[in-house]
Design an enzyme around this catalytic site. Structure first.
Site, short mmCIF file in Angstrom:
data_model
loop_
_atom_site.label_atom_id
_atom_site.label_comp_id
_atom_site.label_asym_id
_atom_site.label_seq_id
_atom_site.Cartn_x
_atom_site.Cartn_y
_atom_site.Cartn_z
N LYS A 1 -13.55 1.49 -2.05
CA LYS A 1 -14.50 1.84 -0.98
C LYS A 1 -15.64 2.67 -1.56
CE LYS A 1 -11.16 2.03 2.90
NZ LYS A 1 -10.56 2.90 3.92
N GLU B 1 0.82 -1.22 0.00
CA GLU B 1 0.00 0.00 0.00
C GLU B 1 0.85 1.26 0.00
OE1 GLU B 1 -3.08 0.48 2.99
OE2 GLU B 1 -4.50 -0.61 1.77
N HIS C 1 8.62 -26.76 0.49
CA HIS C 1 7.99 -27.93 -0.12
C HIS C 1 6.73 -27.55 -0.89
CE1 HIS C 1 10.64 -30.74 2.10
NE2 HIS C 1 10.75 -29.66 2.86
#
Ligand code: PA5
Length: 426
Positions: free
Chosen positions: A412, A276, A297
């Site tokens: 938003k 951000e 792995h």
């Protein structure tokens, strides 16, 4: 705690000479960041650790411990990731009667139902945290949990609500005044992702029994170390400058790799901080993170022999647990006799070296951030501060504003428009 930045395993791609030349070229910008740039003074409240008074936080935290088994922390992004990260590391040493439960960082109904169940079955306090109390995830979670608190505790519910927020119309301070909630300030000069060492992160940690003064002391020691001097041993400057050079050499991702599984939420905090803060130009590294050995792995093969798009940052920071030894197995021949009598911690240190050598040998640019202390409250404080400062410096080397997040604000606004909030159109 001191961190050393070992860049030599990556020197085939970015030489130490190139790093030092870049530091020299950028020395006035680096010095301005070390002082704190006037143009960002409204966002640099975190830069000086020592100016904090934590007495009120500790007093409220003690009260919470006396009335609640669980404190539900409602927040999202920068408003909760710091506390989530710290508590994962420090939970083992906690003696607090109150545990933390995190909510409000998703719109999943299942998670909301889980939080409501906690509220129903335990004695609870809520701590809702929002810099701008408009974000839907924490806002609506608070509404749902607040109703349940009213139903459970009646008028006395307000004594069990602590809000950490901004002042102003529609913000949490106003709500606190109206309904008699306890109010803690979300400092106006600190943004979410830079807030872990402010009341935003410190208060929940104090409730969970963390010695927050110790955390701040660790951060302060780091501040002293990295905000003065531009010598070749300043690990923050080396790290930030190296990152900027890596992108110029075609590297696209930076992977933070840790060897203590309890650092996985710390890695998520680090990802949010850098993504951000810097994700505003195509010249930026995309931060990812893996927990080794497990992820050796899973992704280790790709990292080692896949496309050359990734640098690896090995975090050499471990708990101090050297008293576990591997006893010889008297009854079963299991093929592991070569490990008899060795301290178990040696294995983790060995896999660190083995992975580093293998990846570097195959041409992955690897660097190390090496701590001289074990993983504990103080070193965690130092590590938080180290990366906060590096994110600020690194963003400035990229030429972007570290402290806004216009892209997130856009999503938003889309939510508000879609859900019919007044003043927002599709
Ligand atoms: O780091 C940031 O600034 C963001 O991630 C915010 O913390 C996040 O968007 C939540 O914001 P708020 O607490 O205002 O709801």
């Amino acid at each position: 705690m001191t961190i050393t930045c070992n860049v030599s395993p990556a020197s085939f791609l970015v030489s130490e000479g190139e790093i030092h030349a870049a530091i020299h070229r950028q020395s006035s910008l680096i010095a301005a960041v070390q002082r704190g740039e006037a143009q960002y003074s409204g966002s640099l409240g975190w830069l000086d650790v020592k100016t904090q008074n934590i007495e009120e936080l500790v007093r409220v935290a003690k009260h919470v411990q006396s009335v609640a088994e669980v404190m539900i922390v409602i927040g999202i992004g920068g408003s909760n990731r710091g506390a989530v990260a710290a508590i994962e590391v420090l939970k083992r040493t906690s003696t607090s009667p109150t545990t933390l439960y995190f909510a409000g960082d998703t719109l999943s109904p299942t998670r909301l139902a889980d939080a409501l169940e906690v509220l129903k079955t335990k004695s609870v306090v809520l701590n809702v945290i929002a810099k701008d109390f408009n974000t839907v995830e924490p806002g609506i979670t608070f509404r749902m949990l607040r109703s349940a608190m009213q139903a459970k505790y009646g008028c006395a519910y307000a004594e069990r609500i602590i809000v950490t927020g901004s002042e102003g119309s529609g913000q949490l301070h106003e709500l606190a005044q109206k309904h008699g909630y306890t109010y803690l300030p979300f400092p106006s000069d600190i943004g979410g992702r830079f807030s872990v060492l402010s009341p935003v992160g410190l208060f929940p940690l104090a409730v969970a029994g963390v010695d927050i003064q110790n955390l701040l002391d660790g951060a302060y020691t780091m501040q002293q170390r990295i905000r003065t001097g531009q010598d070749e041993n300043n690990p923050a400057i080396l790290y930030a400058v190296l990152r900027s050079l890596m992108r110029k050499k075609g590297i696209i991702l930076e992977s933070l790799v840790t060897f203590e599984p309890d650092l996985q939420h710390f890695t998520r905090w680090w990802i949010q901080l850098f993504a951000e803060t810097e994700g505003k130009t195509d010249q930026v590294l995309f931060p990812v993170g893996f927990s080794y050995s497990e992820d050796l792995h899973a992704v280790g093969q790709y990292v080692q022999q896949g496309p050359r798009i990734l640098m690896e940052t090995f975090l050499d920071l471990h708990y101090n647990l050297d008293n576990l030894h591997i006893e010889a197995s008297k009854e079963v021949v299991d093929g592991f006799a070569y490990l008899d009598d060795k301290p178990f911690s040696l294995l983790n240190k060995t896999v660190y070296q083995a992975a580093l050598q293998a990846h570097a040998h195959d041409g992955v640019p690897c660097i190390e951030l090496k701590s001289d202390s074990a993983l504990d409250t103080e070193s965690l404080g130092g590590l938080f501060y180290f990366f906060l400062f590096c994110a600020y410096l690194s963003a400035r080397l990229l030429g972007v504003n570290p402290f806004d997040q216009e892209g997130v604000e856009q999503y938003k606004r889309n939510m508000y428009a879609e859900l019919g909030k007044s003043g927002y159109t599709k």
